[in-house]
Design an enzyme around this catalytic site. Structure first.
Site, short mmCIF file in Angstrom:
data_model
loop_
_atom_site.label_atom_id
_atom_site.label_comp_id
_atom_site.label_asym_id
_atom_site.label_seq_id
_atom_site.Cartn_x
_atom_site.Cartn_y
_atom_site.Cartn_z
N PHE A 60 55.78 14.48 66.62
CA PHE A 60 55.03 13.60 67.53
C PHE A 60 55.04 12.14 67.08
O PHE A 60 54.85 11.23 67.88
CB PHE A 60 53.56 14.08 67.63
N LYS A 87 64.47 18.91 71.66
CA LYS A 87 63.17 19.56 71.86
C LYS A 87 62.15 18.66 71.17
O LYS A 87 61.88 18.79 69.99
CB LYS A 87 63.19 20.96 71.24
N SER A 138 56.77 19.36 60.16
CA SER A 138 56.03 19.84 59.00
C SER A 138 56.88 20.82 58.17
O SER A 138 57.82 21.44 58.69
CB SER A 138 54.76 20.55 59.46
N CYS A 178 55.71 9.87 57.80
CA CYS A 178 56.16 10.66 56.64
C CYS A 178 56.47 9.75 55.46
O CYS A 178 56.60 10.21 54.34
CB CYS A 178 57.37 11.49 56.99
N GLU A 233 49.60 17.14 52.06
CA GLU A 233 49.72 16.06 53.04
C GLU A 233 48.51 16.08 53.98
O GLU A 233 48.14 17.14 54.49
CB GLU A 233 51.00 16.26 53.86
P1 NAD Z 1 55.17 19.94 63.55
O1 NAD Z 1 55.87 20.70 62.50
O2 NAD Z 1 53.86 20.43 64.03
O3 NAD Z 1 56.10 19.83 64.86
C1 NAD Z 1 57.47 19.51 64.75
C2 NAD Z 1 58.21 20.20 65.90
O4 NAD Z 1 58.04 21.62 65.80
C3 NAD Z 1 57.67 19.79 67.25
O5 NAD Z 1 58.74 19.65 68.16
C4 NAD Z 1 56.74 20.95 67.63
O6 NAD Z 1 56.64 21.13 69.02
C5 NAD Z 1 57.38 22.15 66.95
N1 NAD Z 1 56.38 23.14 66.51
C6 NAD Z 1 55.10 22.92 66.19
N2 NAD Z 1 54.50 24.07 65.82
C7 NAD Z 1 55.44 25.03 65.89
C8 NAD Z 1 55.45 26.44 65.59
N3 NAD Z 1 54.37 27.06 65.18
N4 NAD Z 1 56.60 27.11 65.76
C9 NAD Z 1 57.71 26.49 66.17
N5 NAD Z 1 57.75 25.15 66.47
C10 NAD Z 1 56.64 24.44 66.33
O7 NAD Z 1 55.08 18.41 63.05
P2 NAD Z 1 54.29 17.23 63.75
O8 NAD Z 1 52.83 17.45 63.58
O9 NAD Z 1 54.80 16.99 65.11
O10 NAD Z 1 54.76 16.01 62.83
C11 NAD Z 1 54.15 15.68 61.61
C12 NAD Z 1 54.90 16.24 60.46
O11 NAD Z 1 56.26 15.79 60.49
C13 NAD Z 1 54.36 15.76 59.12
O12 NAD Z 1 54.35 16.81 58.21
C14 NAD Z 1 55.35 14.68 58.70
O13 NAD Z 1 55.42 14.45 57.31
C15 NAD Z 1 56.62 15.25 59.23
N6 NAD Z 1 57.65 14.23 59.40
C16 NAD Z 1 58.67 14.24 58.51
C17 NAD Z 1 59.65 13.26 58.60
C18 NAD Z 1 60.78 13.25 57.61
O14 NAD Z 1 61.76 12.57 57.85
N7 NAD Z 1 60.68 13.97 56.49
C19 NAD Z 1 59.59 12.30 59.62
C20 NAD Z 1 58.53 12.35 60.52
C21 NAD Z 1 57.55 13.33 60.40
#
Ligand code: NAD
Length: 511
Positions: A162, A186, A239, A294, A395
């Site tokens: 997000f 996605k 995540s 991140c 985190e």
């Molecule tokens: P998230 O893991 O909740 O969601 C990421 C994606 O997975 C989204 O498209 C979401 O719809 C999907 N998703 C969510 N829950 C799911 C589930 N149970 N099963 C399958 N798919 C699922 O992450 P977020 O809250 O959208 O983003 C924040 C996280 O992303 C933080 O941990 C942050 O550190 C990380 N992040 C990492 C980087 C990097 O380059 N390392 C960059 C940006 C964000």
């Protein structure tokens, strides 16, 4: 496109967004949608589809049908579509930024910078004829030459978080498409507005239908992508929990997968640092975008007496921060992106207090005066955070900064290298020798020296290590070209008349 914002009065229903498959919007019935909130007001502003197996199947079919022609399109023709998309993305940068701010809550200048940092990778991909160039080595053996080529994989996918609705997708799909793949995005369902616009801009740029597709949804859509036999590769950003699932289940099925995941970044401050610079950096990198980055610096590791000198300078800056709706001029920090996540950050602050860290600034009581229903939180500063505490290990992904006090540089580097996450890190010092040691000794792939958020430029690769990334290659740059293409080595013989090598069962020799 422009998603409506709620007018002051009159009948109004939130717009229902559509998947984007085969070059057109795919509408869904309202019962197959979920709400999108404006975090600054707490209001529902749109409804986003909840896709699953059927939509992923349709997107794969469209992408598969589009693949042969896209793969075979002359490179210059392909790259001219990229130049056109680059032009359109730049022209629409302010609209993209407004949509980011509206859905995510980050400030408008921050959102605009996000768009421009995404544009860097689009610009990198404009040079795709060079990126796809192979190697040619004549005379590796008698009458034998070798050349290498790069070929696309087929249908590939990106699953994105997000917090950067434009920058993270544009760190993935330009290189995937430039390599000749067709793509399924996605994105996060929390911040969909800017995604719709990206799809429409690709269409306007002349991208053939089916080359770029968008399927919205959560777990069901992600599972369908991971399990679909027609998808060759996935780049995931989000995540560690979800990224591990995507990596393990995707690679188990023979896909290429890299997951870029959670972080807990440390910023070391040596006693010789320029403390004004370090204080600006700590506050900016800790609280920018409400800590929902991140690459946020979330632990300040103060060495020697650095903490005593840094703390009042940070407090001075914190007192001047303006928290409010991201579109308002002069606002430094917007709301948290959802009410649930706000509640989770509050719980982390409760936890830090219970664990015995010193709560120096408490963001929990903050209520925005004119937007009391917005998901606002003030900034929080803990001091004397200790290794072993949950707020040290995990985190939080909110505007919560912790200061850790250590006696020596060696202690600080031990903490840094012992942490479970390794995304970005920074050191603040005026000592070039100390900075050089840090550059060599830190076990973290992205390092800043007097730079708090060391996100490399768009033509270089980006990615972490340990629990911050799964997979071998980073995203963007040369690593992404390798990830999204397969190399082929071709050994060619054109024997001169009378120089046929003759029958031999010996393994072919090059001498
Ligand atoms: P998230 O893991 O909740 O969601 C990421 C994606 O997975 C989204 O498209 C979401 O719809 C999907 N998703 C969510 N829950 C799911 C589930 N149970 N099963 C399958 N798919 C699922 O992450 P977020 O809250 O959208 O983003 C924040 C996280 O992303 C933080 O941990 C942050 O550190 C990380 N992040 C990492 C980087 C990097 O380059 N390392 C960059 C940006 C964000």
């Amino acid at each position: 496109m422009a998603i409506e914002t709620r007018p002051e009065s009159g009948a109004w229903a939130p717009e229902i967004l559509s998947h984007w498959i085969g070059g057109r919007p795919i509408e869904v019935p309202p019962e197959r949608t979920g709400p999108v909130y404006n975090p600054a007001t707490g209001e529902v502003i749109a409804r986003v589809p909840r896709g699953g197996t059927a939509e992923v199947d349709a997107a794969v079919a469209a992408a598969k049908a589009a693949f042969p022609a896209w793969r075979d399109m002359p490179l210059i023709a392909r790259s001219s579509i990229f130049f056109q998309f680059r032009h359109l993305m730049y022209e629409h940068r302010e609209e993209l930024a407004r949509l980011i701010t509206r859905d995510h809550g980050k400030t408008y200048p921050d959102a605009l910078t996000e768009v421009m940092r995404g544009l860097e990778t689009v610009e990198y991909a404009c040079g795709l004829p060079t990126l796809m160039a192979g190697m040619n080595t004549p005379s590796v053996s008698t009458d034998v030459d070798v050349h290498t080529l790069r070929q696309p994989l087929g249908v590939v996918a990106g699953i994105t978080p997000f917090n950067f609705p434009v920058m993270v997708p544009t760190w993935i799909y330009p290189v995937a498409l430039a390599c000749g793949n067709t793509f399924i995005l996605k994105p996060s369902s929390h911040t969909p507005g800017a995604t719709q616009l990206q799809a429409e801009l690709w269409k306007q740029a002349g991208l053939p239908d089916g080359v770029f597709n968008v399927v919205y949804g959560g777990r069901e859509a992600v599972t369908a992508i991971v399990e679909h036999p027609g998808i060759e590769a996935i780049q995931f950003v989000g995540s560690t929990a979800v990224g591990t699932y995507v990596y393990e289940e995707g690679t188990r099925r023979g896909k290429r997968v890299t997951s870029f995941t959670s972080a807990k970044n440390m910023m070391l401050v040596l006693p010789d640092a320029d403390m004004e610079l370090a204080a600006d950096a700590a506050v900016a990198a800790g609280y920018g975008s409400a800590g929902e980055r991140c690459m946020a610096q979330t632990l300040i590791v103060a060495i020697g007496d650095a903490g005593d000198r840094l703390r009042p300078l940070m407090l001075d800056r914190i007192a001047r921060l303006n928290v409010g709706p991201g579109m308002e001029p002069g606002v430094d920090m917007g709301p948290i992106y959802t009410a649930d996540h706000r509640a989770s950050v509050v719980k982390w602050i409760d936890r830090g207090e219970a664990e015995g860290a010193e709560l120096v600034v408490d963001g929990r009581p903050f209520v925005h005066p004119t937007n009391p229903k917005g998901f606002f939180l003030g900034v929080t500063l803990f001091d004397h955070v200790q290794p072993g505490m949950d707020i040290y290990n995990e985190e939080i992904f909110g505007p919560v900064l912790g200061m850790v006090r250590v006696g020596t540089y060696d202690e600080a580097i031990r903490l840094l290298n012992g942490h479970q996450y390794a995304n970005g890190t920074a050191i603040f010092t005026t000592d070039g020798g100390a900075a050089r040691r840090f550059e060599l000794e830190s076990d973290v792939p992205m390092v800043g020296i007097n730079v708090p958020i060391p996100v490399p430029v768009g033509y270089l690769s980006f990615g972490g290590a340990k629990k911050s990334a799964l997979g071998d290659l980073k995203m963007r740059g040369e690593d992404s070209v390798r990830f999204f293409s397969r190399s082929k080595e071709v050994t060619v013989r054109w024997p001169e008349p009378g120089r046929r090598p003759g029958l031999s069962l010996v393994f072919p020799s090059n001498r």
